[in-house]
Motif scaffolding. Structure first.
Motif, PDB file in Angstrom:
ATOM      1  N   SER A   1       0.928  -1.213   0.058  1.00  0.00           N
ATOM      2  CA  SER A   1      -0.058   0.043   0.064  1.00  0.00           C
ATOM      3  C   SER A   1       0.932   1.223   0.204  1.00  0.00           C
ATOM      4  O   SER A   1       0.280   2.366  -0.002  1.00  0.00           O
ATOM      5  N   GLN A   2       2.079   1.046   0.068  1.00  0.00           N
ATOM      6  CA  GLN A   2       3.055   2.370  -0.051  1.00  0.00           C
ATOM      7  C   GLN A   2       3.550   2.474  -1.350  1.00  0.00           C
ATOM      8  O   GLN A   2       3.925   1.611  -2.300  1.00  0.00           O
ATOM      9  N   ALA A   3       3.419   3.797  -1.915  1.00  0.00           N
ATOM     10  CA  ALA A   3       3.907   4.162  -2.864  1.00  0.00           C
ATOM     11  C   ALA A   3       5.291   3.996  -3.435  1.00  0.00           C
ATOM     12  O   ALA A   3       6.156   4.245  -2.425  1.00  0.00           O
ATOM     13  N   ALA A   4       5.678   3.591  -4.629  1.00  0.00           N
ATOM     14  CA  ALA A   4       7.112   3.361  -5.016  1.00  0.00           C
ATOM     15  C   ALA A   4       7.730   4.670  -5.797  1.00  0.00           C
ATOM     16  O   ALA A   4       8.756   4.730  -5.712  1.00  0.00           O
ATOM     17  N   TYR A   5       6.807   5.254  -6.675  1.00  0.00           N
ATOM     18  CA  TYR A   5       6.960   6.063  -7.523  1.00  0.00           C
ATOM     19  C   TYR A   5       6.220   7.353  -7.422  1.00  0.00           C
ATOM     20  O   TYR A   5       4.954   7.178  -7.217  1.00  0.00           O
ATOM     21  N   PHE A   6       6.485   8.662  -7.476  1.00  0.00           N
ATOM     22  CA  PHE A   6       5.849   9.712  -7.547  1.00  0.00           C
ATOM     23  C   PHE A   6       6.320  10.557  -8.990  1.00  0.00           C
ATOM     24  O   PHE A   6       7.585  10.814  -8.891  1.00  0.00           O
ATOM     25  N   ILE A   7       5.413  10.883  -9.991  1.00  0.00           N
ATOM     26  CA  ILE A   7       6.038  11.868 -10.963  1.00  0.00           C
ATOM     27  C   ILE A   7       5.111  12.850 -11.218  1.00  0.00           C
ATOM     28  O   ILE A   7       3.778  12.933 -11.132  1.00  0.00           O
ATOM     29  N   TYR A   8       5.559  13.920 -11.407  1.00  0.00           N
ATOM     30  CA  TYR A   8       4.978  15.312 -11.375  1.00  0.00           C
ATOM     31  C   TYR A   8       5.349  15.979 -12.826  1.00  0.00           C
ATOM     32  O   TYR A   8       6.594  15.815 -13.184  1.00  0.00           O
ATOM     33  N   GLU A   9       4.483  16.722 -13.418  1.00  0.00           N
ATOM     34  CA  GLU A   9       4.602  17.114 -14.673  1.00  0.00           C
ATOM     35  C   GLU A   9       4.513  18.542 -14.533  1.00  0.00           C
ATOM     36  O   GLU A   9       3.622  19.349 -14.341  1.00  0.00           O
ATOM     37  N   PRO A  10       5.768  19.347 -14.411  1.00  0.00           N
ATOM     38  CA  PRO A  10       5.776  20.747 -14.196  1.00  0.00           C
ATOM     39  C   PRO A  10       5.240  21.547 -15.452  1.00  0.00           C
ATOM     40  O   PRO A  10       4.747  22.755 -15.144  1.00  0.00           O
ATOM     41  N   ASN A  11       5.544  21.013 -16.471  1.00  0.00           N
ATOM     42  CA  ASN A  11       4.902  21.617 -17.923  1.00  0.00           C
ATOM     43  C   ASN A  11       4.549  20.348 -18.669  1.00  0.00           C
ATOM     44  O   ASN A  11       4.859  19.243 -18.455  1.00  0.00           O
ATOM     45  N   PRO A  12       3.861  20.710 -20.009  1.00  0.00           N
ATOM     46  CA  PRO A  12       3.633  19.523 -20.774  1.00  0.00           C
ATOM     47  C   PRO A  12       4.646  18.955 -21.416  1.00  0.00           C
ATOM     48  O   PRO A  12       4.546  17.536 -21.954  1.00  0.00           O
ATOM     49  N   ALA A  13       5.789  19.457 -21.362  1.00  0.00           N
ATOM     50  CA  ALA A  13       7.198  18.866 -22.033  1.00  0.00           C
ATOM     51  C   ALA A  13       7.851  18.077 -21.119  1.00  0.00           C
ATOM     52  O   ALA A  13       8.602  17.173 -21.714  1.00  0.00           O
TER      53      ALA A  13
END
Length: 340
Positions: A117-129
């Protein structure tokens, strides 16, 4: 012969107890290397799923959008990420992406193993590219670009109202319009365009996930003003592109004609203009541009800033010395940019 027969019989009896080999085959068989059969792959490459360069086959994926005032901690809390890990990530990521810059309405993705139940990855998109990957197990952070497609775009038309309106109506971005203005800024007076003037421009669009995220510099351009053609032909030398007209003359001049993006000229240079406040005729030794507050003002040429301040007569103004002959001033600005 008796001893040999007994030995073979014993061998047959022994093997026969453990296998189904035929008696008459044994004396003529040679021992074979065992054949190694590769077990079928549980997940062939065709069935594997990759997201942001991560193999997420069989993992749980949650996509979301950052809410107002949401932070890295509040995003990851529902995914059972310990505060200690969030703190380590926040401290380590400053040089790559400061998590304090996480903004509302931006997309994020959380990847969780199927057996945890613990996340392994977090991905964030600061902009579309671009996207930033936070490996919550190894505390590793890196930034990468999404795969992009580049396609050539061509736009052209006949001016019905003004160049800016007609170009934006055909999907041309303001970046290209601005480049077009800089390219022809000395050759053509955009304040005197006529209905029926023609233009054409080619450039490249950078497309990610079907969305245009950027444009290249202008590749070729054409403008017809009052029936006179102006071709912009590129020539690259030492990595720098310079444009020439059909006569071989360079488009790059000493000064730009206009220091603003397209706007209405409210008052032109005149040696005898009726002053709207003083109600008398006097010289107006400048050109007034009407533009929305906040419109960027550009120097018409390279030079050195010799003055930048406020006075009662000029308002906020900047004075630039270009060479031993020419100096320009930019008056009545809403504000002066930082660092000038």
């Amino acid at each position: 012969m008796k001893k040999i027969w007994i030995g073979i019989a014993a061998l047959v009896i022994t093997i026969g107890a453990a296998s189904s080999l035929q008696f008459f085959d044994l004396p003529f068989q040679t021992e074979k290397e065992p054949e190694i059969v590769e077990p079928p792959l549980l997940d062939s490459l065709a069935n594997q799923v990759f997201l942001y360069g991560i193999n997420v086959t069989g993992l749980n994926i949650v996509e979301g959008t950052v809410s107002k005032n949401q932070t890295l901690g509040s995003i990851l809390a529902p995914f059972n990420v310990p505060y200690q890990i969030i703190d380590q990530i926040a401290k380590k990521s400053k040089e790559i992406f400061d998590v304090r810059g996480i903004a509302a309405n931006k997309k994020f993705t959380v990847v969780t193993p199927a057996d945890s139940s613990q996340a392994a990855y977090f991905i964030y998109e600061p902009n579309p590219a671009e996207y930033v990957v936070f490996n919550l197990d190894s505390i590793d952070i890196y930034k990468a670009e999404k795969p992009a497609e580049f396609r050539t775009k061509e736009a052209g038309g006949i001016i019905n109202s003004n160049l800016s309106a007609d170009m934006t109506g055909r999907g041309v971005t303001y970046d290209i319009i601005d480049q077009f203005a800089d390219l022809y800024g000395w050759s053509i007076d955009f304040g005197a365009l006529q209905k029926g003037d023609k233009y054409k421009v080619t450039y490249q669009e950078k497309v990610i996930d079907g969305v245009v995220v950027g444009v290249s510099d202008i590749q070729t351009a054409y403008f017809e003003h009052k029936g006179e053609p102006f071709y912009a032909i590129p020539f690259e030398q030492n990595g720098e592109v310079t444009f020439f007209d059909q006569n071989g003359d360079s488009f790059k001049k000493a000064f730009l004609r206009d220091p603003l993006k397209y706007s209405r000229i409210s008052s032109r240079y005149s040696l005898k203009r009726f002053h709207p406040v003083q109600k008398r005729y006097k010289a107006h030794l400048g050109t007034d541009y009407a533009a929305p507050t906040g419109t960027e003002i550009r120097s018409v040429g390279e030079g050195t800033v010799t003055d930048a301040r406020y006075t009662s007569a000029n308002g906020n103004y900047v004075k630039i010395k270009h060479n031993g002959t020419y100096t320009t001033q930019y008056l009545h600005m809403s504000k002066i940019a930082k660092g000038i």
